[in-house]
Design a protein around this motif. Sequence first.
Motif, mmCIF file in Angstrom:
data_model
loop_
_atom_site.group_PDB
_atom_site.id
_atom_site.type_symbol
_atom_site.label_atom_id
_atom_site.label_comp_id
_atom_site.label_asym_id
_atom_site.label_seq_id
_atom_site.Cartn_x
_atom_site.Cartn_y
_atom_site.Cartn_z
ATOM 1 N N LEU A 159 70.203 17.518 67.441
ATOM 2 C CA LEU A 159 70.153 16.055 67.381
ATOM 3 C C LEU A 159 71.321 15.451 66.604
ATOM 4 O O LEU A 159 71.778 14.352 66.922
ATOM 5 C CB LEU A 159 68.829 15.593 66.773
ATOM 6 C CG LEU A 159 67.600 15.702 67.679
ATOM 7 C CD1 LEU A 159 66.374 15.134 66.978
ATOM 8 C CD2 LEU A 159 67.826 14.984 68.999
ATOM 9 N N ILE A 163 72.573 12.497 68.982
ATOM 10 C CA ILE A 163 72.181 11.110 68.696
ATOM 11 C C ILE A 163 73.372 10.162 68.517
ATOM 12 O O ILE A 163 73.365 9.064 69.094
ATOM 13 C CB ILE A 163 71.239 11.050 67.475
ATOM 14 C CG1 ILE A 163 69.841 11.515 67.897
ATOM 15 C CG2 ILE A 163 71.157 9.647 66.898
ATOM 16 C CD1 ILE A 163 68.800 11.468 66.805
ATOM 17 N N CYS A 189 64.373 11.775 70.710
ATOM 18 C CA CYS A 189 63.694 11.488 69.447
ATOM 19 C C CYS A 189 62.280 12.067 69.444
ATOM 20 O O CYS A 189 61.790 12.538 68.405
ATOM 21 C CB CYS A 189 63.645 9.987 69.191
ATOM 22 S SG CYS A 189 65.247 9.268 68.781
ATOM 23 N N ILE A 201 58.730 6.768 65.449
ATOM 24 C CA ILE A 201 59.781 6.974 66.443
ATOM 25 C C ILE A 201 60.005 5.736 67.313
ATOM 26 O O ILE A 201 61.162 5.337 67.529
ATOM 27 C CB ILE A 201 59.483 8.223 67.297
ATOM 28 C CG1 ILE A 201 59.728 9.481 66.459
ATOM 29 C CG2 ILE A 201 60.349 8.253 68.557
ATOM 30 C CD1 ILE A 201 59.390 10.786 67.160
ATOM 31 N N THR A 208 67.479 1.164 66.661
ATOM 32 C CA THR A 208 68.770 1.702 67.101
ATOM 33 C C THR A 208 69.361 0.846 68.219
ATOM 34 O O THR A 208 70.573 0.622 68.282
ATOM 35 C CB THR A 208 68.604 3.147 67.585
ATOM 36 O OG1 THR A 208 68.077 3.946 66.516
ATOM 37 C CG2 THR A 208 69.933 3.731 68.036
ATOM 38 N N LEU A 237 67.705 11.493 62.955
ATOM 39 C CA LEU A 237 67.188 10.238 63.490
ATOM 40 C C LEU A 237 67.191 9.128 62.444
ATOM 41 O O LEU A 237 67.549 7.983 62.740
ATOM 42 C CB LEU A 237 65.764 10.454 64.009
ATOM 43 C CG LEU A 237 64.999 9.226 64.499
ATOM 44 C CD1 LEU A 237 65.776 8.518 65.610
ATOM 45 C CD2 LEU A 237 63.617 9.618 64.980
#
Length: 287
Positions: A159, A163, A189, A201, A208, A237
């Motif tokens: 990730l 991400i 995620c 999440i 985001t 995250l």
Amino acid sequence: MSVLSSSIFEGGDASRTAASQIAEKVKSSGSGLSSADLSALAEALADGSKGTAAKREGACVAVAAIAGTAKQAAEHQMVTLVSALVTCCADKHSKEVQDAAANALSALAKSMSGHGVRAILPAMIDAMDPKEKWQTMVGALDTVSTLAVTSPLAISEALNDIIPVVTQMVNDSKEQVSVAARKCLENICNSIDNRDVEPFIPALVAATIDHEQVVECVQKLASTTFVQTVTAAPLALIAPLLLLGFRVRTTATKRMCAVIINNMSKLVEDPEDAAPFLPNLLPLLKR
């Protein structure tokens, strides 16, 4: 021994019939394709001229059939073709090639082992470069999105690499790219295995995409009591959200970001999990 027949490169029904037969042979052999057959598929995919569209379509159909029938028997060979496949998603001469390439990537993603996922991720990330054609970007996003569902552990381990790339695409001017990126972001995620983070999440994904929601998301996280060990995946995250939070003008939001870091740092057992995020977060924390 070669298992490819000339009809595989004719396109349409001829390719599909030949591909099914080839896939069964690969499955029964258990050793994958011969080097000559693999080279023939690679060469067909790489030939972007107008007159060879049927060959590209046939090669894509063959990959999809092998992935779907032989599963991981030829995975070590199929991973070498993913860069060409994702490029074919933007084939400028044939919509049939575009569709066949997307189907091949989908079939691979659904059958691939964790080792295979790790092998193709660099190519998928490269294909998300803004310089690429939008169809190639969507092909890569859709593939990673599927991998997040079929191989969540392998995706969660990567990730920190994925991400930052995907988040740059969630508001892309091309609607097809932004839609694919948002779906991909949500799926990757959800690959995170952390009970403390899972309820947040949706809020993290929303923040985001829409930075107006950053403060509200920071408030939610700051009021949370973390109890589960924190690994690199949840940090990948949450760290981008903290960076955004520290840039908010209000002191209260910055303090909440500091509280989140303090709470989570106590649960990091392996310093290497936190190391990639410290260069960006520590200077902001010291301010």
